[in-house]
Scaffold this motif. Sequence first.
Motif, PDB file in Angstrom:
ATOM      1  N   CYS A  74      -0.255 -67.452  92.694  1.00 32.63           N
ATOM      2  CA  CYS A  74      -0.533 -66.539  91.578  1.00 32.63           C
ATOM      3  C   CYS A  74      -0.865 -67.370  90.346  1.00 32.63           C
ATOM      4  O   CYS A  74      -0.157 -68.332  90.051  1.00 32.63           O
ATOM      5  N   ALA A  75      -1.908 -66.994  89.609  1.00 33.44           N
ATOM      6  CA  ALA A  75      -2.357 -67.814  88.487  1.00 33.44           C
ATOM      7  C   ALA A  75      -2.191 -67.177  87.110  1.00 33.44           C
ATOM      8  O   ALA A  75      -2.525 -67.802  86.112  1.00 33.44           O
ATOM      9  N   SER A  76      -1.674 -65.936  87.042  1.00 34.58           N
ATOM     10  CA  SER A  76      -1.553 -65.298  85.723  1.00 34.58           C
ATOM     11  C   SER A  76      -0.524 -64.169  85.763  1.00 34.58           C
ATOM     12  O   SER A  76      -0.149 -63.687  86.836  1.00 34.58           O
ATOM     13  N   ALA A  77      -0.109 -63.744  84.573  1.00 36.93           N
ATOM     14  CA  ALA A  77       0.831 -62.617  84.475  1.00 36.93           C
ATOM     15  C   ALA A  77       0.195 -61.353  85.035  1.00 36.93           C
ATOM     16  O   ALA A  77       0.854 -60.575  85.730  1.00 36.93           O
ATOM     17  N   ILE A 118      15.068 -68.125  88.064  1.00 32.52           N
ATOM     18  CA  ILE A 118      13.894 -68.366  88.902  1.00 32.52           C
ATOM     19  C   ILE A 118      12.983 -69.394  88.240  1.00 32.52           C
ATOM     20  O   ILE A 118      12.522 -70.346  88.896  1.00 32.52           O
ATOM     21  N   LEU A 119      12.734 -69.245  86.936  1.00 31.39           N
ATOM     22  CA  LEU A 119      11.876 -70.204  86.224  1.00 31.39           C
ATOM     23  C   LEU A 119      12.427 -71.620  86.292  1.00 31.39           C
ATOM     24  O   LEU A 119      11.677 -72.577  86.514  1.00 31.39           O
ATOM     25  N   ASN A 127      13.719 -55.919  90.733  1.00 30.73           N
ATOM     26  CA  ASN A 127      12.688 -56.810  91.270  1.00 30.73           C
ATOM     27  C   ASN A 127      12.420 -57.841  90.181  1.00 30.73           C
ATOM     28  O   ASN A 127      11.558 -57.664  89.324  1.00 30.73           O
ATOM     29  N   THR A 128      13.203 -58.897  90.186  1.00 33.13           N
ATOM     30  CA  THR A 128      13.140 -59.938  89.166  1.00 33.13           C
ATOM     31  C   THR A 128      12.142 -61.001  89.604  1.00 33.13           C
ATOM     32  O   THR A 128      12.133 -61.373  90.769  1.00 33.13           O
ATOM     33  N   TRP A 129      11.328 -61.489  88.666  1.00 31.73           N
ATOM     34  CA  TRP A 129      10.346 -62.490  89.078  1.00 31.73           C
ATOM     35  C   TRP A 129      10.130 -63.556  88.014  1.00 31.73           C
ATOM     36  O   TRP A 129      10.462 -63.378  86.850  1.00 31.73           O
ATOM     37  N   GLY A 130       9.563 -64.687  88.486  1.00 35.33           N
ATOM     38  CA  GLY A 130       9.219 -65.789  87.602  1.00 35.33           C
ATOM     39  C   GLY A 130       7.948 -66.467  88.079  1.00 35.33           C
ATOM     40  O   GLY A 130       7.646 -66.472  89.278  1.00 35.33           O
ATOM     41  N   LEU A 131       7.217 -67.043  87.126  1.00 34.32           N
ATOM     42  CA  LEU A 131       5.943 -67.698  87.399  1.00 34.32           C
ATOM     43  C   LEU A 131       5.693 -68.742  86.323  1.00 34.32           C
ATOM     44  O   LEU A 131       5.904 -68.474  85.136  1.00 34.32           O
ATOM     45  N   ILE A 132       5.249 -69.924  86.725  1.00 35.38           N
ATOM     46  CA  ILE A 132       4.786 -70.937  85.776  1.00 35.38           C
ATOM     47  C   ILE A 132       3.293 -71.121  86.042  1.00 35.38           C
ATOM     48  O   ILE A 132       2.901 -71.475  87.154  1.00 35.38           O
ATOM     49  N   CYS A 133       2.482 -70.837  85.019  1.00 39.89           N
ATOM     50  CA  CYS A 133       1.031 -70.943  85.175  1.00 39.89           C
ATOM     51  C   CYS A 133       0.439 -71.500  83.875  1.00 39.89           C
ATOM     52  O   CYS A 133       1.171 -71.887  82.972  1.00 39.89           O
ATOM     53  N   ASP A 134      -0.881 -71.520  83.789  1.00 42.61           N
ATOM     54  CA  ASP A 134      -1.533 -72.046  82.586  1.00 42.61           C
ATOM     55  C   ASP A 134      -1.156 -71.268  81.333  1.00 42.61           C
ATOM     56  O   ASP A 134      -1.222 -71.806  80.228  1.00 42.61           O
ATOM     57  N   GLU A 135      -0.749 -70.005  81.497  1.00 39.83           N
ATOM     58  CA  GLU A 135      -0.315 -69.189  80.357  1.00 39.83           C
ATOM     59  C   GLU A 135       1.077 -69.604  79.877  1.00 39.83           C
ATOM     60  O   GLU A 135       1.534 -69.158  78.835  1.00 39.83           O
ATOM     61  N   PRO A 183       5.408 -70.399  81.050  1.00 38.67           N
ATOM     62  CA  PRO A 183       6.410 -69.756  81.906  1.00 38.67           C
ATOM     63  C   PRO A 183       6.493 -68.265  81.589  1.00 38.67           C
ATOM     64  O   PRO A 183       6.547 -67.872  80.430  1.00 38.67           O
ATOM     65  N   ILE A 184       6.479 -67.446  82.641  1.00 41.47           N
ATOM     66  CA  ILE A 184       6.522 -65.993  82.488  1.00 41.47           C
ATOM     67  C   ILE A 184       7.605 -65.465  83.418  1.00 41.47           C
ATOM     68  O   ILE A 184       7.703 -65.908  84.570  1.00 41.47           O
ATOM     69  N   LYS A 185       8.421 -64.531  82.908  1.00 40.45           N
ATOM     70  CA  LYS A 185       9.488 -63.973  83.734  1.00 40.45           C
ATOM     71  C   LYS A 185       9.683 -62.503  83.407  1.00 40.45           C
ATOM     72  O   LYS A 185       9.257 -62.027  82.361  1.00 40.45           O
ATOM     73  N   ASN A 186      10.339 -61.811  84.331  1.00 40.93           N
ATOM     74  CA  ASN A 186      10.733 -60.428  84.090  1.00 40.93           C
ATOM     75  C   ASN A 186      12.064 -60.216  84.787  1.00 40.93           C
ATOM     76  O   ASN A 186      12.163 -60.376  86.002  1.00 40.93           O
TER      77      ASN A 186
END
Length: 142
Positions: A24-27, A73-74, A49-57, A59-62
């Motif tokens: 995944c590359a974006s929020a 998760i981050l 449904n908790t999630w985390g993502l590190i991308c060019d934008e 660190p993004i989490k919910n």
Amino acid sequence: MRMLTLDGIISDRGSKYAVSGAPCASAKEAKALLAKLKRTKKFAKATHNTWGLICDEGPIKNDDGESGAGMVILRMLEREGLQDHVIVVTRWYGGVKLGGDRFRRVQDCVRAYLEENRVPKHPLVAKGYPSIGCAPCTSPVK
């Protein structure tokens, strides 16, 4: 993009857990993947449904109501040097509050996902960089 899911991997005091993830590359893409996951009635009815993502934008989490879980998760994604990959930890509340143990269960889920799917680590992790990000934070451990 297809999400990989490990269902029913943990049960603790009545709460049940699953973990899912995908490149995944974006929020925006992460939210679309989450919406796709929630098309399955079981995941749509989950408590969190908790999630985390590190991308060019960045660190993004919910947390989705599970306060602090997205940050867990981050941190794990950062420690693994894993970018452009969303991980979703799903919890079905079992009636008993888990307190701090809920963070251990989130860690257990993320760890199981990473091990089961052999997600590739960022190449800098192997070179001794514990954190991949902005210039002040990205430096090798000696």
